[in-house]
Design an enzyme around this catalytic site. Structure first.
Site, PDB file in Angstrom:
ATOM      1  N   ASP A 145      27.862  45.993  58.685  1.00  0.00           N
ATOM      2  CA  ASP A 145      28.274  47.394  58.511  1.00  0.00           C
ATOM      3  C   ASP A 145      28.650  48.015  59.856  1.00  0.00           C
ATOM      4  OD1 ASP A 145      25.735  48.008  55.975  1.00  0.00           O
ATOM      5  OD2 ASP A 145      27.801  47.285  55.813  1.00  0.00           O
TER       6      ASP A 145
ATOM      7  N   ASP B 135      47.146  50.493  17.871  1.00  0.00           N
ATOM      8  CA  ASP B 135      46.104  50.398  16.834  1.00  0.00           C
ATOM      9  C   ASP B 135      46.662  49.778  15.543  1.00  0.00           C
ATOM     10  OD1 ASP B 135      44.554  53.581  17.771  1.00  0.00           O
ATOM     11  OD2 ASP B 135      44.456  51.561  18.658  1.00  0.00           O
TER      12      ASP B 135
ATOM     13  N   LYS C 114      36.326  50.170  49.785  1.00  0.00           N
ATOM     14  CA  LYS C 114      35.074  49.492  49.403  1.00  0.00           C
ATOM     15  C   LYS C 114      34.572  50.155  48.112  1.00  0.00           C
ATOM     16  CE  LYS C 114      30.731  47.690  51.300  1.00  0.00           C
ATOM     17  NZ  LYS C 114      29.861  48.069  50.153  1.00  0.00           N
TER      18      LYS C 114
ATOM     19  N   LYS D 226      31.020  52.160  56.668  1.00  0.00           N
ATOM     20  CA  LYS D 226      30.344  52.911  55.600  1.00  0.00           C
ATOM     21  C   LYS D 226      30.507  54.412  55.794  1.00  0.00           C
ATOM     22  CE  LYS D 226      28.134  50.968  52.905  1.00  0.00           C
ATOM     23  NZ  LYS D 226      26.798  50.364  52.841  1.00  0.00           N
TER      24      LYS D 226
HETATM   25  N1  1X8 Z   1      30.185  42.320  50.140  1.00  0.00           N
HETATM   26  C1  1X8 Z   1      31.494  42.064  50.260  1.00  0.00           C
HETATM   27  O1  1X8 Z   1      31.900  41.066  50.782  1.00  0.00           O
HETATM   28  C2  1X8 Z   1      32.475  43.055  49.735  1.00  0.00           C
HETATM   29  C3  1X8 Z   1      32.214  44.154  48.974  1.00  0.00           C
HETATM   30  C4  1X8 Z   1      33.375  44.870  48.610  1.00  0.00           C
HETATM   31  C5  1X8 Z   1      33.486  46.037  47.805  1.00  0.00           C
HETATM   32  N2  1X8 Z   1      32.376  46.622  47.289  1.00  0.00           N
HETATM   33  N3  1X8 Z   1      34.696  46.570  47.548  1.00  0.00           N
HETATM   34  C6  1X8 Z   1      35.831  46.024  48.047  1.00  0.00           C
HETATM   35  C7  1X8 Z   1      35.775  44.885  48.841  1.00  0.00           C
HETATM   36  C8  1X8 Z   1      37.040  44.310  49.369  1.00  0.00           C
HETATM   37  N4  1X8 Z   1      38.196  44.889  49.012  1.00  0.00           N
HETATM   38  O2  1X8 Z   1      36.991  43.323  50.076  1.00  0.00           O
HETATM   39  C9  1X8 Z   1      34.542  44.306  49.112  1.00  0.00           C
HETATM   40  S1  1X8 Z   1      34.171  42.883  50.017  1.00  0.00           S
END
Ligand code: 1X8
Length: 323
Positions: A91, A43, A120, A315
């Site tokens: 998915d 700071d 993810k 998922k």
């Molecule tokens: N929709 C997508 O292609 C992805 C979506 C996401 C996500 N929400 N978080 C990580 C990754 C990753 N590490 O590749 C990916 S890739």
């Protein structure tokens, strides 16, 4: 340096020192989660830089840390057409789905393949474009082809580098997210102010990036993990795992919990590990992304209309609502 008025030459030299020192401290704090100085030291140096830039505005630079606090109020967000489509993922919801994916991949590749597994992140997909190492544009995913230009708001996200460690031109993609702690703090403040609270960190991150007042976006403690290279420029990585390490070396924040798996059984073990550890993470995840690691094999497998054949998102079921 004391309060005495510096000459322009002294101020030029001193502001350069301060920028380098402050940007390094910020990188350690925001990108490496490993601060090496106390906040009061940061700071004090920051205040000195603000004083110099107030006296000599011509010394304000593109990568000065003083330019990350926002202050512009935009009229709207322009549309951006992505040079490379931001694809979505197919998915998987069970081990059987995963085994089917592995069987398809091995059949198409004509050989066993290794997989790069990544968390993810439950945030908002973003695309960041750099020219000669400088951040020039940031955009939302939108429909994958056309997104919104949120450059000004992304400039306030401290883990996004304004200048890369190498002066190269690349386009990278990742997730902008809000940590569980920042989300809880924001909702507490909103509740105390009689405002609506956000349903989850993803909505809070999305709502923050859609603020037309960049000062509000700057106050929301947003963070990032970058994970895809859309335009490699001179980057040399030949695998996803190496690309993630190259992204870190360039100054991006990349999630450290990635794992290179030689078999789908190893992938399944990683999925089970992070399904268990999910609640311990500082941020929300909604699954695991599994990608064929080798870029040449990714190119061979290509895409369907919607999604790559060489990746899948496993998922997790929604986390039980905290009682
Ligand atoms: N929709 C997508 O292609 C992805 C979506 C996401 C996500 N929400 N978080 C990580 C990754 C990753 N590490 O590749 C990916 S890739």
């Amino acid at each position: 340096m004391s309060e005495k008025l510096l000459t322009l030459e002294e101020a030029t030299e001193r502001s350069k020192e301060l920028r380098q020192q402050l940007n390094q401290y910020a990188f350690e704090y925001y990108d490496e989660d490993n601060p090496t100085v106390e906040d009061y030291i940061y700071d004090r140096l920051y205040t000195e830089l603000v004083q110099i830039e107030t006296t000599y505005p011509e010394l304000i630079t593109f990568d000065s840390p003083t330019q990350r606090v926002g202050g512009k109020v935009l009229k709207g967000f322009e549309k951006v057409t992505h040079s490379v489509q931001m694809y979505s993922l197919n998915d998987a919801f069970s081990k059987e789905d995963l085994l089917d994916f592995d069987e398809r991949v091995q059949k198409l590749a004509g050989k066993p393949v290794s997989y790069c597994c990544e968390l993810k992140i439950d945030g908002l997909a973003i695309s960041l474009k750099y020219e000669n190492g400088r951040f020039v544009q940031g955009a939302t995913r939108g429909d994958g082809n056309v997104g919104e230009n949120i450059t000004e708001n992304l400039k306030t996200v401290k883990s996004i580098p304004m200048v890369l460690k190498e002066p190269i031109s690349v386009e990278v993609r990742g997730e902008c997210y809000m940590s569980k702690q920042a989300f809880a703090q924001l909702n507490q403040e909103r509740e105390e102010a009689g405002q609506d609270v956000f349903a989850n960190p993803r909505n809070a991150a999305a709502g923050s990036l859609r603020q037309l007042d960049t000062k509000i976006a700057s106050s929301r403690q947003l963070n990032t993990f970058l994970y895809t290279v859309a335009d490699f420029g001179p980057m040399k990585a030949e695998t996803q795992f190496d690309a993630l390490n190259e992204l870190s070396a360039l100054g991006f924040r990349s999630n450290p919990k990635k794992k290179l798996c030689e078999t789908i059984e190893e992938v399944w073990a990683y999925i089970e590990e992070f399904h268990e550890k999910r609640s311990e993470l500082a941020y929300e995840i909604d699954g695991i992304v599994i990608k064929v690691n080798d870029f040449d094999i990714q190119d061979e497998l290509g895409f369907t209309v919607k999604a790559p054949r060489w990746a899948i998102a496993y998922k997790f079921p929604p986390e039980e609502a905290k009682t």
